[in-house]
Design a protein around this motif. Sequence first.
Motif, short mmCIF file in Angstrom:
data_model
loop_
_atom_site.label_atom_id
_atom_site.label_comp_id
_atom_site.label_asym_id
_atom_site.label_seq_id
_atom_site.Cartn_x
_atom_site.Cartn_y
_atom_site.Cartn_z
N GLY A 30 24.46 56.56 5.59
CA GLY A 30 25.29 55.88 7.16
C GLY A 30 23.89 54.88 7.93
O GLY A 30 23.09 55.74 8.71
N LEU A 31 23.85 53.53 8.67
CA LEU A 31 22.72 53.35 9.39
C LEU A 31 24.40 52.33 10.17
O LEU A 31 24.52 51.72 9.29
N VAL A 97 25.64 59.54 8.94
CA VAL A 97 25.07 58.61 9.88
C VAL A 97 24.01 58.15 10.72
O VAL A 97 23.98 59.40 11.08
N VAL A 98 23.29 57.63 10.55
CA VAL A 98 22.58 57.39 11.75
C VAL A 98 22.61 56.09 12.56
O VAL A 98 23.26 55.12 12.15
N GLY A 99 22.74 56.57 13.86
CA GLY A 99 23.16 55.28 14.92
C GLY A 99 23.97 55.82 15.92
O GLY A 99 24.78 57.01 15.97
N THR A 100 23.80 54.91 17.15
CA THR A 100 23.03 54.16 17.14
C THR A 100 22.44 53.30 18.84
O THR A 100 22.25 54.76 19.22
N GLY A 117 34.50 64.92 9.79
CA GLY A 117 33.16 65.35 9.99
C GLY A 117 32.41 65.20 9.61
O GLY A 117 31.66 65.54 8.61
N LEU A 118 31.85 63.80 9.91
CA LEU A 118 30.73 63.14 9.02
C LEU A 118 29.48 63.55 10.31
O LEU A 118 29.57 63.28 11.72
N PRO A 119 28.52 63.70 9.67
CA PRO A 119 27.25 64.21 10.79
C PRO A 119 26.57 62.94 10.99
O PRO A 119 26.86 61.87 10.52
N GLN A 120 26.36 62.41 12.84
CA GLN A 120 26.35 61.55 12.99
C GLN A 120 25.53 61.66 13.96
O GLN A 120 24.98 62.36 14.89
N ILE A 121 24.45 60.65 13.92
CA ILE A 121 22.36 61.57 14.54
C ILE A 121 22.38 59.72 15.28
O ILE A 121 21.71 58.89 14.97
N PHE A 311 17.18 59.79 10.25
CA PHE A 311 17.17 59.68 8.65
C PHE A 311 16.94 60.27 8.12
O PHE A 311 17.29 61.49 7.25
N ARG A 312 15.35 61.10 8.79
CA ARG A 312 14.59 62.32 8.33
C ARG A 312 15.45 63.68 8.10
O ARG A 312 15.03 64.56 7.13
N VAL A 313 15.98 64.09 9.02
CA VAL A 313 16.54 64.73 10.02
C VAL A 313 17.81 64.96 9.35
O VAL A 313 17.84 66.09 8.48
N ILE A 314 18.69 64.32 8.36
CA ILE A 314 19.43 64.19 7.76
C ILE A 314 19.24 64.38 6.16
O ILE A 314 20.00 64.64 6.06
N VAL A 315 18.37 63.35 6.17
CA VAL A 315 17.74 63.63 4.80
C VAL A 315 16.89 65.62 4.40
O VAL A 315 17.60 66.53 3.32
N ALA A 316 16.42 66.12 5.87
CA ALA A 316 16.10 67.56 5.27
C ALA A 316 17.32 68.51 5.68
O ALA A 316 17.05 69.67 5.19
N GLY A 317 18.73 68.40 6.37
CA GLY A 317 20.13 68.79 6.42
C GLY A 317 20.02 68.85 4.85
O GLY A 317 20.98 69.95 5.23
N ILE A 318 20.29 67.84 4.57
CA ILE A 318 20.90 67.99 3.52
C ILE A 318 20.91 68.42 1.87
O ILE A 318 20.82 69.46 2.02
#
Lengths: 376, 317, 301
Positions: A30-31, A97-100, A117-121, A311-318
Motif C-alpha cells: 500500500g501507498l 503500507v508506505v506513507g505518509t 498488524g500492518l507494518p507502516q513506514i 518501499f524498498r525496506v518493505i520489499v527487503a523485509g518481505i
Amino acid sequence: MKQHLLALVAALGLAVGGVTAQAADTVKIGLMAPLTGSWASEGQGMKKIVELLAEQQNAKGGVLGKRIEVVTEDDGGDPRTASLAAQRLTTRDVVAVVGTYGSSVTEASQAIYDEVGLPQIANGSTAIRLTEKGFKHFFRTAPRDDEQGRMAARTIDKLGFKKIAILHDNTSYAKGLADEANALLKSQGAEVVFFDALTPGERDYTAILTKLKGANPDVVLFTGYYPEAGLLLRQKKDMNWKTPFLGGDATNNVDLVKIAGKEAAEGFYFLSPPQPRDLDTPDAAAFLADYQKKYNELPPSIWAMLAGDGFRVIVAGIAGAQSTDGDKIAEYLHQDLKDYPGLSGPISFDAKGDREGEVYRVYQVDAEGNFVLLKL
Amino acid sequence: MKHGKLFAVVLLAALLAAAPLFLNAYQVDVLNSIGLYGLLALGLNLILGEAGLFNMGHAAFYAVGAYTAAILNTRYQIPILWTLPLSGLTAGLFALVVARPVVHLRGDYLLIVTIGVGEIVRIALVNDIFGMTGGANGIFGISRPQLFGIVIRRPWEFFYLIWGCVALTIFLFLRLKQSRFGRALNYLREDEVAAEGSGINTAYYKLAAFGLGAAWAGMAGTLFAAKMTIISPESFNFWESVVLFMIVILGGAGNIAGVLLAAFLVIGLPELFREFASARMLVFGLVMVVMMVFRPRGLLPARGGRFSPVTLARGRG
Amino acid sequence: MEEFFQQLTNGLAVGGIYALIALGYTMVYGVLKLINFAHGDLFTYGAYLGLTLLTSLALTDRLGFALGVLVLVLMVMGLVAVLGAILERAAYRPLRESPRLSAVVSALGASIFLQNTLMLIYGARFQVYPDNILPATTLHLFGLYLPLMRVLIVLASVAMMAALYLFIQKTRIGTAIRAAAIDQGAARLMGIDVNRVILLVFLMGPALGGAAGLMVGLYYGQINFTMGWVYGMKAFTAAILGGIGNIPGAMVGGLLLGVIEALGAAYLSIAWKDAIAFLVLILILIVRPTGLLGERVADKI
C-alpha cells in the motif's frame, strides 16, 4: 424522483462496496500519499517514485517469486481523509503500507494499521511522538524533529551567530522544530530575539520581514516549508536586507531556488538529510537517472525519495522474513535489517521504529542555485 | 405519513442497521463519516435551513465541542461519553455569546462574520489559547468511549454509536419541526418582517436556533474526538464549514431526509471517486454543479408548512 | 516611525491586489446578489494563463518590457473574461430563479472543479515566473525600501479601479449596470437588456481578477493552484468590509484590509494576524451593519 434517489443511494452503496478482484500471485504494497490538497506535489512525487521502484523490482523478479502491485490511496493531506484511506487500505489485502508525508496525517492512520498488524513506514513524518506510543508495526525512514533541532543549534553555534530570530508557520512540524531549537539555543547561551509564526499559503511576507529586520538578528532560523522560504528570500532581497537565513529540512526542495530566484537564494543555509546525489551509492544515482528518463523531471524532494526507501525496506523485509505476515516483517525490520543500502543512505531501525544514525547535513545554496554540502 | 413512505423509511433503516454485517471495515467507516457529518449538518440545518441564517462557520462550534471533550477527558479523566452534554452546552453557550451582537446582520454580512468566527477559533486553537489546546499538534491520547461496559473501538461499534445518535436526532428534530418553535423559525426564514409583525420575537428565535444547532455540533465534536482519539485544528478548518454548508443546501434546506441524503453524497462521492486518483475532486466539483443545476431547490426541497389541526393544537403547548 | 510607514506601504501593496479581486465579487453581487465563490479561482487562472503566454510567446523579448507586459495584461484579461462568461452560463444562469444559496453551492462546486482542473493541467507543483522579466530596482526614499514593482502594482491597481469607476458612473452602459443592480425588473421595463448587463459584469469582474492574478505572478513569482482560495477569501472579506455591492467600497475595503493586516502583524502578533483582521471586520459590522460604504437597505414590507 424519490425512486431515482433511492436507486442512487443504493448504487453508491454498491459501488463503495465493489468487490476487488483478488489474485494470489501478487504481493500488494500500500501507498498512502497526499495526491490532492496542499501537499499534492509531494504525494504525486511519492507515487511516481514508488511505482517506478515497483516496476524495477518486478523486472528483477518481484519478491518471493511474486509480482508486486502498488495500491495507492489518497490521504488528501488531512487527518480525516487519511483515516478513511487507511481503513480502505486495510481492506485491500496489502501486506504493508508506505506513507505518509505530514505528521498529523500519519498519526490519524497509525492505530488503524497497528490494530490489524500492518507494518507502516512513514516517509515525511518527523514529529517525535509518533514513535513514542509503542506501536510495534510503525517505522519511519524520516529522521526525528529533536535530531534536527540539535543540528540546528549546533550549526548556528558553529557558524558563530549570537542573536537569533526564529520564525515558524504554526504547523505541528515547524512549531515543534522551532520550540526544540529555541530551548537548545537558549541553553547554549544564544540570544533569541524573535519568535513568531507566519501564515502559510500567502504571497506577501514583507510585513513580517520588516518586523524581523527591526529585531536585528544575526541569523533567521525559518522552520517552515519551501514555498514560504522562497518568498521570504525573494522579498528579503527586495528590501536590501543581507542577514542570512537558515532553513529546516522542509525547505529542501528544488523549487525553492526557482521561487526565490538564484540571486536571492544564494547563501541560504538549510539542514536536510543528504541529497541523493551527495551519496556515493550507485543505487541512488542510477535511480535518479531512471526517474529522469521516465518522468522527465527530478523528484520533488528528499521526502518523496524517503517513500521510495520505505518501499524498498518493505520489499527487503518481505524477502528477509520469507513471509508476507505483518508481524514477521515488523520483527525482521526491527531486529535483522541492519545498514540496508537505501537511496538516502544506510537504513537500520531501533526498537521504537526510528531510523538509526545521524542523517542531517548542512547545505548552502551557491550562486548557480545548486545545493552544496557544507563541511562544518 | 403514507404507508408507502413509511415502508420505505423502515426498509432503509433496517438496511442501514444491518449494514455492518455485509460491509467491510472501510465501508463501515465511510458510513461513520457520513453519520458524523449527518449529525453536524442536521444541527446546521436548524440554523441555515429552518431559520434561514447564513452560517458558514459551523466548524467553530464543532471544534469547541471536540476540544471541550478532549480537554476534560485527557486532563480530568472524565469518560469521553460523559462529556457529551457538557461539550454540547459549551458549544451552545459559545454560539450564543458570539451570535448575540451579530445575529441581526443581513444574510451575506452574517455569512462573513460566521466565516470570521470559524477562522478566529481555528487560529486561537493553533496558537494554543489558554495553554490548553496543544497548538497545531492538537490533543492526543483521548480515551476510547465505553458504553454499558463495552469499549468502543472498531468501525462497526462506532457505527452503532454514531447512527444511534443520528436516529435520536432525527426523532427529536422531527418533533421540533412540528412544534411552535419550528414553525416560528420557518416563518422567520420566509418573511422576517411579517414574522416580527405577528408578534414573534425574532432575536430570541434566531439565537435559540443558533444555540441549539451549535450544541448539536458540539456533541458531534465529542463523537469525533472519541473516534479519532486525536484532534488538531486542521480538522476544523474553513473547508469543513463549507462542506457542511453544501450538504444542507444541496439536500434542500429545512428537509431532514434531504440533508441526510446530501451527507451521503457529499461525503460518500469523494470516496466513490477514489478510482479517479488525482482527478477525484475535479469530478466531485463537477457533480456538485450538475446536481445544483438540475435540482436547484435541493435534492428534496423543504415543503411549505402543511400542518393538520391536530399537530397545531399540540404545538401550542 | 520609519517602520510604521514601511508597514503602511507593505499593507497598501497587498491591499491593492485584494481590492482588484474584491471588485469582481462586488460587481457580481451588486447585479445578481450572488457570492461568486469561484472568483478566486479565476484570479488563479489569470496567473497561470499569464505564465503560459509569457513563456510560450516570449512577448517581452519581442516587444520589449513595457509593451510586452501591456499586451500580456490585455490578453490575460480577455481570456479570463471569456472564462468568467462561460462560468456564468454553465453554473449560474440555470440557477438565476432559484434560492440564492443554491447558486452559492454551485459556485463552490465550480471552484473545486476549476482548481483541480488547473492541478491536472499544470501539475501540483508550484509554478514559477521567470525572474528576469521585470526590473528588480528598489527605490530608497525617505528611509523606506520601495521595490519599483510594488509601486507599479499599486499604481496599476488604482488606475484600473479609477477607470472602472468612471466607466460605471459616466457611461450609458455603466448607468445600465447600476440600474440593474438597483432593480432588475424596473431596469428591464426601461428597456435595459439585463442579460447583457449580467454578461458584461461577468466579463469585467473576472478580467480584473485575472489581471490581479497576473500581477501576483509577475511580482511574487510563485503561483500554485490553491492560491485563489486564500486571495479570494481575503478579497471577499474586503468587499464586505467596504459594503458589498458598492464599487468604491470594494476599493476602500481592499486597501484597508491590507493595511490592517500589515499593522496587525507589525504591532500585535504575526501569528494572530488573520484573526485580528476578522475581529476588526466583525467590530466594524457591529457598528455599521452594512459595511463602511454600504447603503442601508430598507426592508420591503
